[in-house]
Design a protein around this motif. Structure first.
Motif, PDB file in Angstrom:
ATOM      1  N   GLN A  69       0.828  -1.209   0.000  1.00  0.00           N
ATOM      2  CA  GLN A  69       0.000   0.000   0.000  1.00  0.00           C
ATOM      3  C   GLN A  69       0.864   1.261   0.000  1.00  0.00           C
ATOM      4  OE1 GLN A  69      -0.322  -2.596   2.087  1.00  0.00           O
ATOM      5  NE2 GLN A  69      -2.163  -3.522   1.223  1.00  0.00           N
ATOM      6  N   PHE A  70       2.002   1.189   0.682  1.00  0.00           N
ATOM      7  CA  PHE A  70       2.926   2.326   0.698  1.00  0.00           C
ATOM      8  C   PHE A  70       3.428   2.626  -0.710  1.00  0.00           C
ATOM      9  CE2 PHE A  70       6.941   4.495   1.294  1.00  0.00           C
ATOM     10  CZ  PHE A  70       6.718   5.321   2.387  1.00  0.00           C
ATOM     11  N   LEU A  71       3.797   1.577  -1.446  1.00  0.00           N
ATOM     12  CA  LEU A  71       4.285   1.767  -2.819  1.00  0.00           C
ATOM     13  C   LEU A  71       3.184   2.300  -3.727  1.00  0.00           C
ATOM     14  CD1 LEU A  71       6.529  -1.407  -3.326  1.00  0.00           C
ATOM     15  CD2 LEU A  71       7.257   0.945  -2.899  1.00  0.00           C
TER      16      LEU A  71
ATOM     17  N   ARG B 138       3.446   5.738  -5.845  1.00  0.00           N
ATOM     18  CA  ARG B 138       3.262   5.844  -7.298  1.00  0.00           C
ATOM     19  C   ARG B 138       2.273   6.956  -7.651  1.00  0.00           C
ATOM     20  NH1 ARG B 138       4.954   2.275 -10.953  1.00  0.00           N
ATOM     21  NH2 ARG B 138       3.169   2.764 -12.291  1.00  0.00           N
ATOM     22  N   MET B 139       1.356   7.251  -6.735  1.00  0.00           N
ATOM     23  CA  MET B 139       0.353   8.280  -7.013  1.00  0.00           C
ATOM     24  C   MET B 139       0.855   9.691  -6.726  1.00  0.00           C
ATOM     25  SD  MET B 139      -3.298   6.608  -5.866  1.00  0.00           S
ATOM     26  CE  MET B 139      -2.814   6.253  -4.182  1.00  0.00           C
TER      27      MET B 139
ATOM     28  N   ASP C 119       8.016  12.309  -0.464  1.00  0.00           N
ATOM     29  CA  ASP C 119       9.258  11.954   0.218  1.00  0.00           C
ATOM     30  C   ASP C 119       9.086  10.825   1.222  1.00  0.00           C
ATOM     31  OD1 ASP C 119       7.835  13.139   2.224  1.00  0.00           O
ATOM     32  OD2 ASP C 119       9.225  14.813   2.555  1.00  0.00           O
ATOM     33  N   GLY C 120       7.858  10.286   1.330  1.00  0.00           N
ATOM     34  CA  GLY C 120       7.625   9.171   2.234  1.00  0.00           C
ATOM     35  C   GLY C 120       7.222   9.555   3.638  1.00  0.00           C
TER      36      GLY C 120
ATOM     37  N   LEU D 204       1.552  13.399   5.038  1.00  0.00           N
ATOM     38  CA  LEU D 204       0.304  12.852   5.565  1.00  0.00           C
ATOM     39  C   LEU D 204      -0.255  11.692   4.733  1.00  0.00           C
ATOM     40  CD1 LEU D 204      -1.870  13.051   7.735  1.00  0.00           C
ATOM     41  CD2 LEU D 204      -3.028  14.768   6.316  1.00  0.00           C
ATOM     42  N   PRO D 205      -0.251  11.755   3.386  1.00  0.00           N
ATOM     43  CA  PRO D 205      -0.799  10.614   2.624  1.00  0.00           C
ATOM     44  C   PRO D 205      -0.108   9.289   2.961  1.00  0.00           C
ATOM     45  CG  PRO D 205      -0.562  12.503   1.191  1.00  0.00           C
ATOM     46  CD  PRO D 205       0.102  12.878   2.484  1.00  0.00           C
ATOM     47  N   TYR D 206       1.215   9.314   3.168  1.00  0.00           N
ATOM     48  CA  TYR D 206       1.925   8.092   3.539  1.00  0.00           C
ATOM     49  C   TYR D 206       1.501   7.624   4.938  1.00  0.00           C
ATOM     50  CZ  TYR D 206       5.128   9.045  -0.357  1.00  0.00           C
ATOM     51  OH  TYR D 206       5.675   9.266  -1.599  1.00  0.00           O
TER      52      TYR D 206
END
Length: 328
Positions: free
Chosen positions: A38-40, A44-45, A49-50, A53-55
């Motif tokens: 899910q992280f990858l 991709r979207m 930088d990892g 908030l989305p991460y």
């Protein structure tokens, strides 16, 4: 890569150098591997930088789904051994009266929801006599890959070990735990290492804080989750199901308790309740189902169990969570 200097710089963190001249990493690789797909997908979207908030949301929501899947597995296991209504009551109780409510819905960027899932998976497999020994070993390896202390779950397989099953169980455990061994080799130059011990943590087995770990207001397991005391009684009832040895579970619980109680930070850091014991909740769920089954056989209706046990303890748990959040 395994050069974490940029990550630590971004987080303002520090670690000691390893023998290979790299900054160490005290954490196990299991959570990262379970979060990775899910992280990858998120990466991709947004190609960030990892750290943004989305991460964080991706990791948190993924943990929620692992927790939910763990509850489904627990329900499936209890249903095989008890009536469907007892299974539902058990899952509801574990979900709302223990610290899984906190770590399965609020603080989900820690490893605990994943430990609960892995333990529920292990319980599902070990209570099925048809499970291949390789899968049993792999289930223990997965538990250890998330939290190395949970390698102790292998004790529950001892009644199943014989000349034919020893090698398959060991092979499954090794294959599942292999990513951690490779990570340690790449980072520290040896296949087996305890990064926490290198950081000054350790055990004092001669002076364990057993009472505090159970009853301390700081993070005592039973103090924060009284349902654990009720569930523990089920381990001594004759109705406890046969597919898994109650004595093996008691030994496992004692060893986990002694291990945590002997640890440098026996209070388990900023812990809501005994977070290091979350992997034991599926086993205690089996014991709690035994208690509910006994109460039902004595004439207590499911609604009475809900009103007298589950609802009050759920309310107490919710209030304690609110207190914990306000305090911290």
């Amino acid at each position: 890569d395994i050069n974490f200097s940029n990550e630590y710089a971004a987080l303002g963190a520090s670690q000691q150098l390893t023998a290979k001249g790299l900054l160490g990493n005290i954490y196990s690789v299991g959570p990262a591997l379970l979060w990775l797909p899910q992280f990858l997908l998120t990466h991709r979207m947004i190609y960030g930088d990892g750290f943004t908030l989305p991460y964080q949301l991706t990791v948190g929501v993924t943990s929620v789904f692992y927790a939910l899947f763990g509850f489904l597995l627990l329900h499936r296991t209890v249903t095989k051994l008890f009536s469907p209504i007892i299974a539902r009551l058990t899952v509801i109780a574990i979900a709302f009266t223990t610290n899984m409510l906190f770590y399965g819905s609020l603080d989900t960027v820690n490893s605990h929801a994943l430990s609960f899932f892995a333990a529920s998976l292990f319980l599902s497999l070990v209570t099925d006599r048809k499970t291949h020994p390789i899968l049993l070993g792999a289930a223990v390896g997965l538990l250890a890959l998330i939290r190395p202390q949970d390698a102790l779950f292998g004790l529950l397989l001892l009644p199943r070990i014989n000349r034919k099953t020893l090698m398959p169980v060991a092979t499954g455990a090794l294959l599942a735990f292999l990513p951690q061994l490779l990570a340690w080799q790449a980072l520290y130059g040896k296949f087996w290492v305890s990064p926490y011990l290198d950081r000054g943590y350790g055990f004092n087995f001669l002076q364990p804080h057993l009472v505090e770990v159970l009853f301390s207001p700081r993070s005592g397991l039973i103090f924060w989750s009284p349902v654990i005391a009720i569930a523990s009684a089920g381990l001594f009832l004759k109705e406890f199901p046969k597919p898994i040895s109650r004595w093996s579970i008691l030994i496992l619980i004692f060893l986990e308790l002694y291990l945590v109680a002997s640890w440098t930070t026996w209070w388990q850091g900023a812990s809501y309740g005994g977070r290091m014991f979350i992997s034991l909740l599926p086993l205690l769920g089996l014991a709690l189902a035994t208690v509910f089954s006994r109460l039902k056989s004595l004439g207590m209706k499911p609604w009475a169990i809900t009103l007298s046990i589950i609802l009050p303890l759920s309310a107490i748990n919710s209030l304690l969570i609110l207190f914990f959040l306000l305090k911290n």
